[in-house]
Design a protein around this motif. Structure first.
Motif, PDB file in Angstrom:
ATOM      1  N   LEU A   2     -17.031   6.440  -2.585  1.00 49.64           N
ATOM      2  CA  LEU A   2     -15.906   6.120  -1.835  1.00 49.64           C
ATOM      3  C   LEU A   2     -14.722   6.865  -2.060  1.00 49.64           C
ATOM      4  O   LEU A   2     -13.893   7.315  -1.123  1.00 49.64           O
ATOM      5  N   TRP A   3     -14.373   6.848  -3.319  1.00 50.50           N
ATOM      6  CA  TRP A   3     -13.197   7.503  -3.743  1.00 50.50           C
ATOM      7  C   TRP A   3     -13.229   9.115  -3.417  1.00 50.50           C
ATOM      8  O   TRP A   3     -12.247   9.601  -3.281  1.00 50.50           O
ATOM      9  N   ARG A  23     -14.592  -1.675  -1.623  1.00 54.49           N
ATOM     10  CA  ARG A  23     -13.949  -0.851  -0.418  1.00 54.49           C
ATOM     11  C   ARG A  23     -12.951  -1.747   0.280  1.00 54.49           C
ATOM     12  O   ARG A  23     -11.981  -1.044   0.725  1.00 54.49           O
ATOM     13  N   GLY A  24     -13.045  -3.084   0.305  1.00 58.23           N
ATOM     14  CA  GLY A  24     -11.908  -3.609   0.931  1.00 58.23           C
ATOM     15  C   GLY A  24     -10.658  -3.628   0.228  1.00 58.23           C
ATOM     16  O   GLY A  24      -9.606  -3.476   0.755  1.00 58.23           O
ATOM     17  N   LYS A  72       0.767  -1.215  -0.197  1.00 53.70           N
ATOM     18  CA  LYS A  72      -0.028   0.040  -0.080  1.00 53.70           C
ATOM     19  C   LYS A  72       0.997   1.264  -0.006  1.00 53.70           C
ATOM     20  O   LYS A  72       0.738   2.170  -0.793  1.00 53.70           O
ATOM     21  N   GLU A  94      -3.436   4.614  -0.466  1.00 52.68           N
ATOM     22  CA  GLU A  94      -3.467   5.942   0.173  1.00 52.68           C
ATOM     23  C   GLU A  94      -4.086   6.729  -0.708  1.00 52.68           C
ATOM     24  O   GLU A  94      -3.225   7.900  -1.597  1.00 52.68           O
ATOM     25  N   LYS A 125     -12.627   9.437   0.320  1.00 53.36           N
ATOM     26  CA  LYS A 125     -11.229   9.309   0.650  1.00 53.36           C
ATOM     27  C   LYS A 125     -10.217  10.231   0.345  1.00 53.36           C
ATOM     28  O   LYS A 125      -9.089   9.981   0.350  1.00 53.36           O
ATOM     29  N   ASP A 155      -9.320   0.118   0.730  1.00 51.90           N
ATOM     30  CA  ASP A 155      -8.704  -0.021   2.082  1.00 51.90           C
ATOM     31  C   ASP A 155      -7.392  -0.577   2.402  1.00 51.90           C
ATOM     32  O   ASP A 155      -6.391  -0.214   2.819  1.00 51.90           O
TER      33      ASP A 155
END
Length: 467
Positions: free
Chosen positions: A249-250, A188-189, A152, A196, A253, A192
């Motif tokens: 979601l994007w 989502r998983g 990540k 970053e 974040k 996450d």
């Protein structure tokens, strides 16, 4: 006066948001050249005035260096980049990775700063030598599929290294800076685990959200490939399996809306129904759908293979269509659903639309009776991009076979053919009694299909062609 200034500011913001959808990003694949008949696709089949950006999928990696995959990739690169002589504003990018590429080579490459620099230097040289305008990272996916959690942060480091090198190279050479983009997941998983988001968004020119494959052939019930919204009554994880949830979601974040490009599919996901009489959304299935006569993959149909199905229904709450015939079911996108998605991305202030993939739209215009590239042309029109001349007509007779057959199920089994499909693999077979038609076996069920007028079926290509 203060209120007037505040309102003017709001209006300016709205104008910026609604005016930001300026990109139409289209992928093409280097394996579509191996399809038979009218489905065979080369970069020369791309309309140079259709998309603002065209991304070539995929390049590979050897010893941490960017590399070709197919034997003739460099010729295909030349074909694609020569289109810029017809449209100098066209931008071309090279995508590295993809689903079948896996994660191991990426993991090895990002493991150390020195390995990353080997890749960065090779990418700069490779892109410039072959005439590309940028690089698209399609790592599926950091932090998932046997990629360790540390990838990540290392993926962020890779993006930052590339962005810095691209900027420095542009300053020293005087050339226009290479673009840097990434294709990202909707789950989502996976997000996450591997991204970053706020950090990578700073260094990427734009982010291609793969807002499709929400349901696929491993499901136990029918579900749509790319629904815009959730179904009424869905909650929990199921309520996130749609375009709207992925976009939110994007954005939540840390992705600037103007950098988020909404991906749309020119293909559908298909299933074999457990019962042909139970053919709605959420109906039980026994597995993937039968392969299309041209794409020949279980569980997937190109738009040009699905557009002729007659039994079409719309999921009003999800703004997408599905179709069925016999025990076959497909959830796909059409002109109407693409229009709805463009209206949505404009409302969200997103940067534009992305298409996977050019070669699954009706690029010849002879499959669906909607003209050439009906889906992608709809996107260009709805995005209000400058109008451009249409592509020249395909010269005739064309060098490759024409439209696929209509997909009408036979009205009752033909005499002596009740058991024709038993023991046979799903696919197409000649009709010995009539070369203008052929048999299609799907899930043990027989369909009699007809070639378009003037064409005959040939077993050599398993397609309709000129006699």
């Amino acid at each position: 006066m203060v209120q007037s200034l505040a309102w003017a500011g709001v209006m300016t913001l709205l104008m910026v948001q609604w005016g930001s959808a300026e990109k139409l990003v289209c992928y093409l694949t280097n394996w579509s050249q191996y399809r038979t008949g009218a489905a065979q696709f080369f970069p020369r089949d791309v309309d140079p005035n259709l998309c603002t950006h065209v991304i070539f999928a995929f390049a590979g990696m050897n010893n941490h260096e960017l590399s070709t995959v197919e034997h003739n990739d460099k010729l295909l690169y030349q074909e694609l980049n020569s289109l810029k002589t017809k449209n100098p504003k066209l931008k071309t990018l090279l995508a590295v990775g993809g689903w079948t590429f896996g994660t191991q080579k990426f993991t090895d490459m990002v493991a150390t700063a020195s390995n990353r620099q080997i890749f960065v230097k090779s990418a700069l040289s490779f892109l410039r030598t072959n005439g590309f305008d940028g690089l698209d990272l399609d790592w599926e996916f950091p932090g998932s599929r046997e990629s360790p959690a540390v990838d990540k942060e290392r993926f962020t480091a890779l993006i930052q290294d590339l962005a810095k090198a691209f900027q420095e190279e542009a300053q020293s050479s005087g050339k226009e800076r290479l673009l840097l983009t990434a294709a990202v997941p909707n789950d989502r998983g996976q997000v996450d685990a591997g991204y970053e988001v706020d950090k990578i968004a700073l260094s990427l020119d734009f982010i291609n959200l793969m807002a499709y494959d929400f349901y696929s052939s491993w499901e136990k019930t029918t579900g749509h490939n790319s629904p815009l919204y959730k179904r009424q009554g869905e909650s929990g994880a199921a309520a996130e399996r749609n375009v709207d949830a992925a976009v939110r979601l994007w954005l939540q974040k840390g992705t600037p809306a103007s950098k988020l490009i909404l991906g749309m599919p020119t293909y559908g996901r298909s299933f074999t129904l457990a019962s042909s009489s139970d053919n709605g959304i959420g109906a039980p299935v026994t597995g993937p759908g039968a392969p299309g006569p041209y794409t020949k993959d279980n569980g997937i149909l190109a738009y040009f293979e699905a557009c002729s199905w007659k039994e079409v229904r719309r999921l009003e709450d999800q703004k997408v269509p599905y179709a069925f015939q016999g025990n076959q079911w497909v959830g796909f996108d059409d002109v109407e659903s693409f229009r709805a998605k463009v209206a949505y991305l404009k409302q969200k202030g997103l940067g534009g639309a992305m298409v996977w993939v050019l070669d699954l739209d009706d690029f010849r215009g002879s499959f669906c009776n909607q003209g050439q590239y009906p889906l992608i042309r709809t996107l260009r029109q709805e995005l209000s991009l400058p109008s451009v001349p249409g592509p020249p007509p395909v010269p005739g007779p064309p060098p490759m076979p024409g439209p696929p057959p209509s997909s009408e199920p036979e009205q009752g089994p033909s005499p002596g053919l009740d058991n024709f499909c038993q023991g046979k693999a799903d696919g197409v077979y000649p009709n010995p009694g009539d070369e203008s038609s052929f048999y299609n076996c799907g899930g043990g069920r027989l369909f009699l299909q007809s070639c378009p007028s003037g064409l005959v079926f040939r077993a050599s290509c398993k397609c309709c062609t000129w006699g």
